[in-house]
Write a protein that holds these residues in place. Sequence first.
Motif, PDB file in Angstrom:
ATOM      1  N   VAL A 184       0.855  -1.185   0.000  1.00 31.24           N
ATOM      2  CA  VAL A 184       0.000   0.000   0.000  1.00 31.24           C
ATOM      3  C   VAL A 184       0.892   1.237   0.000  1.00 31.24           C
ATOM      4  O   VAL A 184       1.877   1.305   0.740  1.00 31.24           O
ATOM      5  CB  VAL A 184      -0.902   0.013   1.255  1.00 31.24           C
ATOM      6  CG1 VAL A 184      -1.804   1.240   1.252  1.00 31.24           C
ATOM      7  CG2 VAL A 184      -1.731  -1.265   1.330  1.00 31.24           C
ATOM      8  N   GLU A 185       0.551   2.222  -0.840  1.00 36.36           N
ATOM      9  CA  GLU A 185       1.349   3.453  -0.873  1.00 36.36           C
ATOM     10  C   GLU A 185       0.467   4.677  -0.674  1.00 36.36           C
ATOM     11  O   GLU A 185      -0.731   4.652  -0.954  1.00 36.36           O
ATOM     12  CB  GLU A 185       2.135   3.567  -2.174  1.00 36.36           C
ATOM     13  CG  GLU A 185       1.304   3.665  -3.430  1.00 36.36           C
ATOM     14  CD  GLU A 185       2.171   3.859  -4.666  1.00 36.36           C
ATOM     15  OE1 GLU A 185       3.337   4.251  -4.529  1.00 36.36           O
ATOM     16  OE2 GLU A 185       1.661   3.631  -5.775  1.00 36.36           O
ATOM     17  N   HIS A 186       1.118   5.755  -0.184  1.00 33.10           N
ATOM     18  CA  HIS A 186       0.425   7.025   0.009  1.00 33.10           C
ATOM     19  C   HIS A 186       1.465   8.136  -0.052  1.00 33.10           C
ATOM     20  O   HIS A 186       2.387   8.188   0.768  1.00 33.10           O
ATOM     21  CB  HIS A 186      -0.290   7.059   1.360  1.00 33.10           C
ATOM     22  CG  HIS A 186      -1.047   8.322   1.602  1.00 33.10           C
ATOM     23  ND1 HIS A 186      -2.286   8.570   1.052  1.00 33.10           N
ATOM     24  CD2 HIS A 186      -0.729   9.430   2.336  1.00 33.10           C
ATOM     25  CE1 HIS A 186      -2.705   9.758   1.438  1.00 33.10           C
ATOM     26  NE2 HIS A 186      -1.783  10.317   2.214  1.00 33.10           N
ATOM     27  N   GLU A 223      -8.237  -6.699   4.985  1.00 40.25           N
ATOM     28  CA  GLU A 223      -7.049  -7.088   5.747  1.00 40.25           C
ATOM     29  C   GLU A 223      -6.211  -5.876   6.150  1.00 40.25           C
ATOM     30  O   GLU A 223      -5.721  -5.796   7.276  1.00 40.25           O
ATOM     31  CB  GLU A 223      -6.196  -8.062   4.922  1.00 40.25           C
ATOM     32  CG  GLU A 223      -6.693  -9.486   4.927  1.00 40.25           C
ATOM     33  CD  GLU A 223      -6.519 -10.171   6.279  1.00 40.25           C
ATOM     34  OE1 GLU A 223      -5.758  -9.654   7.130  1.00 40.25           O
ATOM     35  OE2 GLU A 223      -7.142 -11.225   6.487  1.00 40.25           O
ATOM     36  N   VAL A 224      -6.042  -4.932   5.229  1.00 40.61           N
ATOM     37  CA  VAL A 224      -5.257  -3.736   5.560  1.00 40.61           C
ATOM     38  C   VAL A 224      -5.945  -2.941   6.666  1.00 40.61           C
ATOM     39  O   VAL A 224      -5.301  -2.465   7.612  1.00 40.61           O
ATOM     40  CB  VAL A 224      -5.034  -2.861   4.313  1.00 40.61           C
ATOM     41  CG1 VAL A 224      -4.357  -1.546   4.693  1.00 40.61           C
ATOM     42  CG2 VAL A 224      -4.184  -3.612   3.285  1.00 40.61           C
ATOM     43  N   VAL A 230      -5.566   1.419   8.187  1.00 40.56           N
ATOM     44  CA  VAL A 230      -5.458   2.244   6.978  1.00 40.56           C
ATOM     45  C   VAL A 230      -6.578   1.870   6.007  1.00 40.56           C
ATOM     46  O   VAL A 230      -6.848   0.683   5.769  1.00 40.56           O
ATOM     47  CB  VAL A 230      -4.082   2.058   6.312  1.00 40.56           C
ATOM     48  CG1 VAL A 230      -4.035   2.740   4.944  1.00 40.56           C
ATOM     49  CG2 VAL A 230      -2.985   2.602   7.222  1.00 40.56           C
ATOM     50  N   ILE A 231      -7.224   2.868   5.444  1.00 42.52           N
ATOM     51  CA  ILE A 231      -8.312   2.656   4.491  1.00 42.52           C
ATOM     52  C   ILE A 231      -7.752   2.697   3.074  1.00 42.52           C
ATOM     53  O   ILE A 231      -7.081   3.659   2.692  1.00 42.52           O
ATOM     54  CB  ILE A 231      -9.412   3.714   4.650  1.00 42.52           C
ATOM     55  CG1 ILE A 231      -9.923   3.723   6.102  1.00 42.52           C
ATOM     56  CG2 ILE A 231     -10.562   3.444   3.690  1.00 42.52           C
ATOM     57  CD1 ILE A 231     -10.425   2.382   6.592  1.00 42.52           C
ATOM     58  N   VAL A 232      -8.027   1.652   2.322  1.00 37.43           N
ATOM     59  CA  VAL A 232      -7.487   1.501   0.969  1.00 37.43           C
ATOM     60  C   VAL A 232      -8.550   1.842  -0.062  1.00 37.43           C
ATOM     61  O   VAL A 232      -9.725   1.482   0.087  1.00 37.43           O
ATOM     62  CB  VAL A 232      -6.982   0.054   0.759  1.00 37.43           C
ATOM     63  CG1 VAL A 232      -6.714  -0.232  -0.714  1.00 37.43           C
ATOM     64  CG2 VAL A 232      -5.710  -0.169   1.567  1.00 37.43           C
ATOM     65  N   GLY A 233      -8.129   2.527  -1.129  1.00 36.14           N
ATOM     66  CA  GLY A 233      -9.008   2.842  -2.252  1.00 36.14           C
ATOM     67  C   GLY A 233      -8.730   1.946  -3.437  1.00 36.14           C
ATOM     68  O   GLY A 233      -9.172   0.802  -3.489  1.00 36.14           O
ATOM     69  N   ASP A 234      -7.948   2.441  -4.416  1.00 34.87           N
ATOM     70  CA  ASP A 234      -7.639   1.669  -5.618  1.00 34.87           C
ATOM     71  C   ASP A 234      -6.775   0.452  -5.299  1.00 34.87           C
ATOM     72  O   ASP A 234      -5.825   0.536  -4.505  1.00 34.87           O
ATOM     73  CB  ASP A 234      -6.901   2.541  -6.636  1.00 34.87           C
ATOM     74  CG  ASP A 234      -7.786   3.638  -7.218  1.00 34.87           C
ATOM     75  OD1 ASP A 234      -9.019   3.492  -7.131  1.00 34.87           O
ATOM     76  OD2 ASP A 234      -7.243   4.613  -7.758  1.00 34.87           O
ATOM     77  N   ALA A 257      -3.668   4.157  -0.572  1.00 36.49           N
ATOM     78  CA  ALA A 257      -4.392   4.472   0.664  1.00 36.49           C
ATOM     79  C   ALA A 257      -5.154   5.779   0.505  1.00 36.49           C
ATOM     80  O   ALA A 257      -4.678   6.723  -0.144  1.00 36.49           O
ATOM     81  CB  ALA A 257      -3.426   4.571   1.831  1.00 36.49           C
ATOM     82  N   VAL A 258      -6.330   5.846   1.093  1.00 38.00           N
ATOM     83  CA  VAL A 258      -7.126   7.065   1.091  1.00 38.00           C
ATOM     84  C   VAL A 258      -6.570   8.054   2.112  1.00 38.00           C
ATOM     85  O   VAL A 258      -6.578   9.267   1.904  1.00 38.00           O
ATOM     86  CB  VAL A 258      -8.601   6.729   1.409  1.00 38.00           C
ATOM     87  CG1 VAL A 258      -9.427   7.997   1.545  1.00 38.00           C
ATOM     88  CG2 VAL A 258      -9.175   5.818   0.331  1.00 38.00           C
ATOM     89  N   SER A 259      -6.059   7.513   3.219  1.00 40.57           N
ATOM     90  CA  SER A 259      -5.514   8.329   4.305  1.00 40.57           C
ATOM     91  C   SER A 259      -4.326   7.597   4.919  1.00 40.57           C
ATOM     92  O   SER A 259      -4.310   6.370   4.949  1.00 40.57           O
ATOM     93  CB  SER A 259      -6.594   8.576   5.366  1.00 40.57           C
ATOM     94  OG  SER A 259      -6.014   9.047   6.579  1.00 40.57           O
TER      95      SER A 259
END
Length: 331
Positions: A184-186, A223-224, A230-234, A257-259
């Motif tokens: 996951v990246e942000h 799972e994330v 952490v809330i995941v989008g795409d 990640a959304v945030s």
Amino acid sequence: MDSITLPRPNTFAGLSLILDRVAERRDETAWVNEQAASADARYILLDGLGETYLQRDQETLRWLNANEREGLLGDLKASLLGFAGKRPHFMLSVDDGERAAALEAKLDARRAGLREAGLHLPAAEAGLFAYAKGLAHWQRETQFCARCGSPLVLVAAGHRAQCTNADCGRLHFPRTDAAIIVLVEHEGACLLGRQAGWPKGRYSTLAGFVEPGEALEDAVRREVAEESGVIVGDVHYHSSQPWPLPASLMVGFMAKAVSPVIHLRDDELEEARWFTPQQIVDGLTDGSFLASPPLSVSYRLLSHWLQLRAGLDLDALIEETRLAREASTQS
């Protein structure tokens, strides 16, 4: 999300490039027996722990031929893996511990598990070992009918198990437990976590099993969220890897990640944090960061992300760090 191209298959993957599983002929018993007795037949041998036999002084499999199989193992039933290079390949499993140990001396071989051997075997042999180990584990764990409790007998060259109860007759097929694993990246950083029992400094991408009635992408988001908050989008598919330790398929993803807010929820992780490429480089240099083992898809996800985001080669970074430490201890 950037397009994904892989320079090489993940460890244990890519077996279809060299192996034809000939699934359509597994029920042809006479033909399978003929292939098993041929001079071209090769047998990979496993013990009851799922370890295989390697050439004692080499990092290659100690294959048996048909004569060795007959002389050492008699009528021990073999399972057909498929054809590679026009040669039939089979799997044999020796569950008796004393017998398995005695075979080491007779074959001038040593035994090794998949985690160890997978790092050193040629790619094709590593893939065949993983295939054989997964099949042998399923056979060992699936000996009674889940419907009526009667004994099962292996059919289809070892790839199905049939209930011996004439009133039931249910067929059982090898199972694979799907698990997602995700980087996951942000905003230029990636999310990595660590479990309490891992070596100091070891961080990995997040992973977990897929639940019934759940799409893979939904499993990533769940799972994330459960492990890190952490809330995941795409979510985008990256690659997959057979992981018969004992019976998983790791399905790799890259996600956004959304945030960046982290809140550990289910006690799976001791810590989760965001890493920039530079923080990973610094951590490798000073020893505060350890990547996952190179045979894992987690390592490949991180490697791909570092190349994509910063033009960094994870293999080279780790080797440079190793050489620098060796030079430091010698000076």
